[in-house]
Design a protein around this motif. Structure first.
Motif, PDB file in Angstrom:
ATOM      1  N   GLY A  38       0.826  -1.214   0.000  1.00  0.00           N
ATOM      2  CA  GLY A  38       0.000   0.000   0.000  1.00  0.00           C
ATOM      3  C   GLY A  38       0.854   1.254   0.000  1.00  0.00           C
ATOM      4  O   GLY A  38       0.568   2.217  -0.716  1.00  0.00           O
ATOM      5  N   LEU A  39       1.907   1.242   0.802  1.00  0.00           N
ATOM      6  CA  LEU A  39       2.807   2.395   0.861  1.00  0.00           C
ATOM      7  C   LEU A  39       3.453   2.646  -0.496  1.00  0.00           C
ATOM      8  O   LEU A  39       3.504   3.785  -0.970  1.00  0.00           O
ATOM      9  CB  LEU A  39       3.879   2.174   1.929  1.00  0.00           C
ATOM     10  CG  LEU A  39       4.895   3.294   2.107  1.00  0.00           C
ATOM     11  CD1 LEU A  39       4.219   4.578   2.575  1.00  0.00           C
ATOM     12  CD2 LEU A  39       5.971   2.882   3.097  1.00  0.00           C
ATOM     13  N   ASN A  40       3.923   1.587  -1.127  1.00  0.00           N
ATOM     14  CA  ASN A  40       4.567   1.744  -2.435  1.00  0.00           C
ATOM     15  C   ASN A  40       3.607   2.289  -3.485  1.00  0.00           C
ATOM     16  O   ASN A  40       4.012   3.021  -4.383  1.00  0.00           O
ATOM     17  CB  ASN A  40       5.188   0.424  -2.894  1.00  0.00           C
ATOM     18  CG  ASN A  40       6.425   0.076  -2.099  1.00  0.00           C
ATOM     19  OD1 ASN A  40       7.102   0.954  -1.562  1.00  0.00           O
ATOM     20  ND2 ASN A  40       6.722  -1.196  -1.995  1.00  0.00           N
ATOM     21  N   ASN A  41       2.319   1.942  -3.374  1.00  0.00           N
ATOM     22  CA  ASN A  41       1.329   2.473  -4.312  1.00  0.00           C
ATOM     23  C   ASN A  41       1.059   3.957  -4.076  1.00  0.00           C
ATOM     24  O   ASN A  41       0.657   4.669  -4.990  1.00  0.00           O
ATOM     25  CB  ASN A  41       0.016   1.689  -4.214  1.00  0.00           C
ATOM     26  CG  ASN A  41       0.132   0.311  -4.812  1.00  0.00           C
ATOM     27  OD1 ASN A  41       0.931   0.065  -5.700  1.00  0.00           O
ATOM     28  ND2 ASN A  41      -0.662  -0.611  -4.312  1.00  0.00           N
ATOM     29  N   GLN A  42       1.249   4.422  -2.854  1.00  0.00           N
ATOM     30  CA  GLN A  42       0.997   5.817  -2.494  1.00  0.00           C
ATOM     31  C   GLN A  42       2.238   6.694  -2.579  1.00  0.00           C
ATOM     32  O   GLN A  42       2.139   7.897  -2.811  1.00  0.00           O
ATOM     33  CB  GLN A  42       0.462   5.894  -1.059  1.00  0.00           C
ATOM     34  CG  GLN A  42      -0.876   5.236  -0.856  1.00  0.00           C
ATOM     35  CD  GLN A  42      -1.992   6.029  -1.501  1.00  0.00           C
ATOM     36  OE1 GLN A  42      -2.042   7.238  -1.374  1.00  0.00           O
ATOM     37  NE2 GLN A  42      -2.875   5.355  -2.203  1.00  0.00           N
ATOM     38  N   LEU A  43       3.401   6.111  -2.373  1.00  0.00           N
ATOM     39  CA  LEU A  43       4.644   6.859  -2.191  1.00  0.00           C
ATOM     40  C   LEU A  43       4.986   7.789  -3.351  1.00  0.00           C
ATOM     41  O   LEU A  43       5.071   9.003  -3.171  1.00  0.00           O
ATOM     42  CB  LEU A  43       5.788   5.871  -1.935  1.00  0.00           C
ATOM     43  CG  LEU A  43       7.124   6.444  -1.528  1.00  0.00           C
ATOM     44  CD1 LEU A  43       7.031   7.149  -0.188  1.00  0.00           C
ATOM     45  CD2 LEU A  43       8.155   5.324  -1.443  1.00  0.00           C
ATOM     46  N   LEU A  44       5.197   7.247  -4.528  1.00  0.00           N
ATOM     47  CA  LEU A  44       5.614   8.093  -5.649  1.00  0.00           C
ATOM     48  C   LEU A  44       4.560   9.105  -6.074  1.00  0.00           C
ATOM     49  O   LEU A  44       4.902  10.260  -6.325  1.00  0.00           O
ATOM     50  CB  LEU A  44       6.069   7.247  -6.830  1.00  0.00           C
ATOM     51  CG  LEU A  44       7.564   6.937  -6.836  1.00  0.00           C
ATOM     52  CD1 LEU A  44       7.928   6.013  -7.979  1.00  0.00           C
ATOM     53  CD2 LEU A  44       8.418   8.170  -6.872  1.00  0.00           C
ATOM     54  N   PRO A  45       3.284   8.732  -6.153  1.00  0.00           N
ATOM     55  CA  PRO A  45       2.301   9.759  -6.496  1.00  0.00           C
ATOM     56  C   PRO A  45       2.283  10.919  -5.492  1.00  0.00           C
ATOM     57  O   PRO A  45       2.181  12.085  -5.878  1.00  0.00           O
ATOM     58  CB  PRO A  45       0.968   9.003  -6.498  1.00  0.00           C
ATOM     59  CG  PRO A  45       1.339   7.601  -6.814  1.00  0.00           C
ATOM     60  CD  PRO A  45       2.665   7.391  -6.129  1.00  0.00           C
TER      61      PRO A  45
END
Length: 121
Positions: A38-45
């Motif tokens: 979940g963090l990786n899906n949110q991090l870059l955006p």
């Protein structure tokens, strides 16, 4: 390394216990996997939005994500339309360009480099 503690619903706990049993892993391991996905899906955006408005540098994004700066540039470019532009910085950059261009062209000419018919002419 830091630790995060938070409460979950009984239903979520049941799911984590089931997943841990099926995957033959600890509940902590499957919880971490889910959290990191979940963090990786949110991090870059999220970081791209901060970069877009000038609140974080590409260097800091590379440090946070552990990605090479060239990969950061590619990924960030796909997530934003345009970046924040400071008129004062733009004006300063244009003044530097105007002063350096003749000097750089002179050096290039001294080394036999010709910009005729190029984009940079």
């Amino acid at each position: 390394m830091a630790q995060i503690n938070f409460k979950i619903t009984p239903e979520t706990n049941e799911f984590l216990e089931l997943m841990a049993k099926e995957e033959k892993k600890s509940k902590a391991a499957v919880s971490k996997l889910i959290f990191m996905n979940g963090l990786n899906n949110q991090l870059l955006p999220y970081l791209a939005k901060l970069y877009q408005v000038g609140k974080i540098s590409l260097k800091n994004i590379a440090k946070i994500t552990g990605l090479h700066h060239t990969e950061v540039i590619t990924k960030i470019a796909s997530l934003i339309d345009d970046i924040y532009s400071n008129p004062e910085t733009d004006e300063y950059t244009e003044q530097v360009r105007k002063k350096l261009t003749p000097y750089l062209k002179s050096i290039a000419q001294d080394h036999g480099i010709n910009f005729k018919d190029s984009i940079n002419e």
